[in-house]
Design an enzyme around this catalytic site. Structure first.
Site, PDB file in Angstrom:
ATOM      1  N   GLN A  60       0.735  -1.219  -0.176  1.00  0.00           N
ATOM      2  CA  GLN A  60      -0.050   0.093   0.104  1.00  0.00           C
ATOM      3  C   GLN A  60       0.650   1.259   0.096  1.00  0.00           C
ATOM      4  O   GLN A  60       1.880   1.297   0.497  1.00  0.00           O
ATOM      5  CB  GLN A  60      -0.708  -0.101   1.312  1.00  0.00           C
ATOM      6  CG  GLN A  60      -1.874  -1.077   1.017  1.00  0.00           C
ATOM      7  CD  GLN A  60      -3.193  -0.861   2.300  1.00  0.00           C
ATOM      8  OE1 GLN A  60      -3.363  -1.862   2.914  1.00  0.00           O
ATOM      9  NE2 GLN A  60      -3.639   0.243   2.634  1.00  0.00           N
TER      10      GLN A  60
ATOM     11  N   SER B 295       4.654  -6.103   2.535  1.00  0.00           N
ATOM     12  CA  SER B 295       3.328  -6.544   3.180  1.00  0.00           C
ATOM     13  C   SER B 295       2.270  -6.911   2.150  1.00  0.00           C
ATOM     14  O   SER B 295       2.482  -8.033   1.820  1.00  0.00           O
ATOM     15  CB  SER B 295       2.942  -4.978   3.601  1.00  0.00           C
ATOM     16  OG  SER B 295       1.714  -4.841   4.402  1.00  0.00           O
ATOM     17  N   LEU B 296       1.342  -6.209   1.701  1.00  0.00           N
ATOM     18  CA  LEU B 296       0.413  -6.869   0.698  1.00  0.00           C
ATOM     19  C   LEU B 296       1.220  -7.374  -0.337  1.00  0.00           C
ATOM     20  O   LEU B 296       0.584  -8.446  -0.866  1.00  0.00           O
ATOM     21  CB  LEU B 296      -0.551  -5.635   0.270  1.00  0.00           C
ATOM     22  CG  LEU B 296      -1.340  -6.052  -0.979  1.00  0.00           C
ATOM     23  CD1 LEU B 296      -2.374  -7.046  -0.623  1.00  0.00           C
ATOM     24  CD2 LEU B 296      -1.580  -4.687  -1.845  1.00  0.00           C
TER      25      LEU B 296
ATOM     26  N   ARG C  30      -8.828  -9.224   3.861  1.00  0.00           N
ATOM     27  CA  ARG C  30      -7.634  -8.951   4.878  1.00  0.00           C
ATOM     28  C   ARG C  30      -7.772  -7.441   4.902  1.00  0.00           C
ATOM     29  O   ARG C  30      -7.683  -6.712   6.270  1.00  0.00           O
ATOM     30  CB  ARG C  30      -6.349  -9.393   4.148  1.00  0.00           C
ATOM     31  CG  ARG C  30      -4.989  -8.702   4.997  1.00  0.00           C
ATOM     32  CD  ARG C  30      -3.662  -9.152   3.936  1.00  0.00           C
ATOM     33  NE  ARG C  30      -2.592  -8.676   4.681  1.00  0.00           N
ATOM     34  CZ  ARG C  30      -1.861  -7.734   4.252  1.00  0.00           C
ATOM     35  NH1 ARG C  30      -2.439  -6.854   3.617  1.00  0.00           N
ATOM     36  NH2 ARG C  30      -0.689  -7.466   5.017  1.00  0.00           N
TER      37      ARG C  30
ATOM     38  N   GLN D 275       2.390 -11.824   9.774  1.00  0.00           N
ATOM     39  CA  GLN D 275       2.716 -10.356   9.285  1.00  0.00           C
ATOM     40  C   GLN D 275       1.897  -9.407   9.565  1.00  0.00           C
ATOM     41  O   GLN D 275       2.187  -8.361   9.353  1.00  0.00           O
ATOM     42  CB  GLN D 275       2.701 -10.768   7.840  1.00  0.00           C
ATOM     43  CG  GLN D 275       3.577  -9.564   7.053  1.00  0.00           C
ATOM     44  CD  GLN D 275       2.400  -9.383   5.777  1.00  0.00           C
ATOM     45  OE1 GLN D 275       1.308  -9.013   5.722  1.00  0.00           O
ATOM     46  NE2 GLN D 275       3.158  -9.582   4.485  1.00  0.00           N
TER      47      GLN D 275
ATOM     48  N   HIS E 279       0.894  -3.489  10.889  1.00  0.00           N
ATOM     49  CA  HIS E 279       1.916  -4.157  11.405  1.00  0.00           C
ATOM     50  C   HIS E 279       2.456  -3.816  12.739  1.00  0.00           C
ATOM     51  O   HIS E 279       3.514  -3.784  13.061  1.00  0.00           O
ATOM     52  CB  HIS E 279       3.157  -4.024  10.345  1.00  0.00           C
ATOM     53  CG  HIS E 279       2.800  -4.447   9.013  1.00  0.00           C
ATOM     54  ND1 HIS E 279       2.587  -5.714   8.526  1.00  0.00           N
ATOM     55  CD2 HIS E 279       2.521  -3.591   7.799  1.00  0.00           C
ATOM     56  CE1 HIS E 279       2.422  -5.716   7.395  1.00  0.00           C
ATOM     57  NE2 HIS E 279       2.244  -4.825   6.829  1.00  0.00           N
TER      58      HIS E 279
END
Length: 314
Positions: free
Chosen positions: A11, A92-93, A117, A250, A201
């Site tokens: 993102q 991340s994503l 998610r 994560q 996170h």
């Protein structure tokens, strides 16, 4: 052909109008968006091209659009005879995009998974109660120490170890403000809040983990065709249960991107290709390891440069 690693962004790399120039040159892009849109029941290409930005930037929308954009570029890369990577990683994503590229997840399953998610992450913390901040010019251990001091009455901790001297922190809004002040006092070159929709996170994301665990358990995973270095510990998983566990943890653990880049270099990658909109990860690579070359596929000119680079023509 030079040995490559593939990087998939998270993102923050989205923008209204992304991939428009590439879509006219690579049929794989529209096909991929059509496939993902059918799976999710929403026109993701229209959202990517028309926005508005406020809607695109909502976490539950950003994640499926950005995953689809990255997979679309991956397919365009292969159709343009770009080489497969030795190794891949995603920020991340982007870890989900990397797993789709490696054949560990089918795109329709992945786009539904990341939509959920995003929804769960957005719902984990009420708006305004949590935030994130970028800390520049401080060693990671100093940032961690500042967060510990600021977390006496609240949650704040490192969320992204992006590059040497570039750490993002996350937590309760008040605790993040205290950590920003502590980092400035410790000599940070810059310490500033980020315009994000949640404190990702960090421990505040744990309420999302139980329902998302069920989503991961229901998804069909295969072993990747090439190693995918995961954010949790900069390791590649050797079985699908380990992939799921790392994806779950994560959610509330820091992204160890500096270590992920080092792991791709250790696996033999000479050139890292950013497979997604923007050039965020390409910029980080230059700060992490000056011996590595990096290029982004995010626009038509960059796509051509990347092909030339891995073919040795650049």
């Amino acid at each position: 052909m030079r040995r490559i690693g593939m990087m998939f962004p998270g993102q923050g790399s989205q923008a209204v109008g992304m991939l428009a120039d590439l879509a006219s040159e690579h049929a794989a892009i529209q096909r991929t968006f059509d496939e993902a849109s059918a799976a999710i029941g929403e026109d993701l290409w229209a959202l990517a091209q028309q926005g508005p930005a406020e809607r695109l930037d909502r976490t539950e929308n950003t994640q499926p659009v950005l995953l689809t954009a990255s997979v679309a570029l991956w397919r365009a890369w292969l159709e343009a005879h770009g080489p497969a990577p030795l190794v891949a990683s995603g920020h991340s994503l982007g870890e989900y995009s990397a797993l789709v590229a490696a054949g560990a997840l089918e795109l329709p399953d992945a786009v539904c998974l990341v939509r959920e998610r995003g929804r769960l992450m957005q719902a984990a913390v009420p708006p305004g109660e949590g935030t994130m901040a970028a800390i520049l010019g401080l060693d990671a251990d100093v940032v961690e120490d500042c967060c510990r001091k600021a977390a006496a009455d609240g949650v704040v901790a490192p969320a992204n170890f992006n590059a040497p001297g570039q750490v993002v922190i996350a937590g309760d809004a008040a605790a993040v403000e205290r950590a920003i002040s502590a980092c400035k006092e410790a000599g940070a070159r810059r310490a500033m809040g980020l315009a994000v929709s949640g404190p990702f996170h960090c421990a505040l994301m744990q309420p999302a983990s139980e329902p998302f665990d069920a989503e991961l358990a229901a998804a069909d995973f295969l072993l990747p065709a090439f190693p995918v270095i995961q954010n949790l510990d900069a390791q590649a998983s050797s079985d699908v249960d380990a992939i799921r566990r790392r994806l779950l943890e994560q959610l509330y653990s820091p992204v160890r991107w500096t270590d992920c880049v080092a792991a791709m270099a250790a696996a033999g990658a000479e050139v890292l290709i950013e497979c997604g909109p923007g050039k965020v990860l390409t910029g980080m690579v230059k700060r992490i390891d000056r011996q590595l070359e990096a290029a982004s596929l995010g626009d038509a000119a960059g796509f051509r440069v990347a092909l030339d680079l891995v073919r040795g023509d650049a």
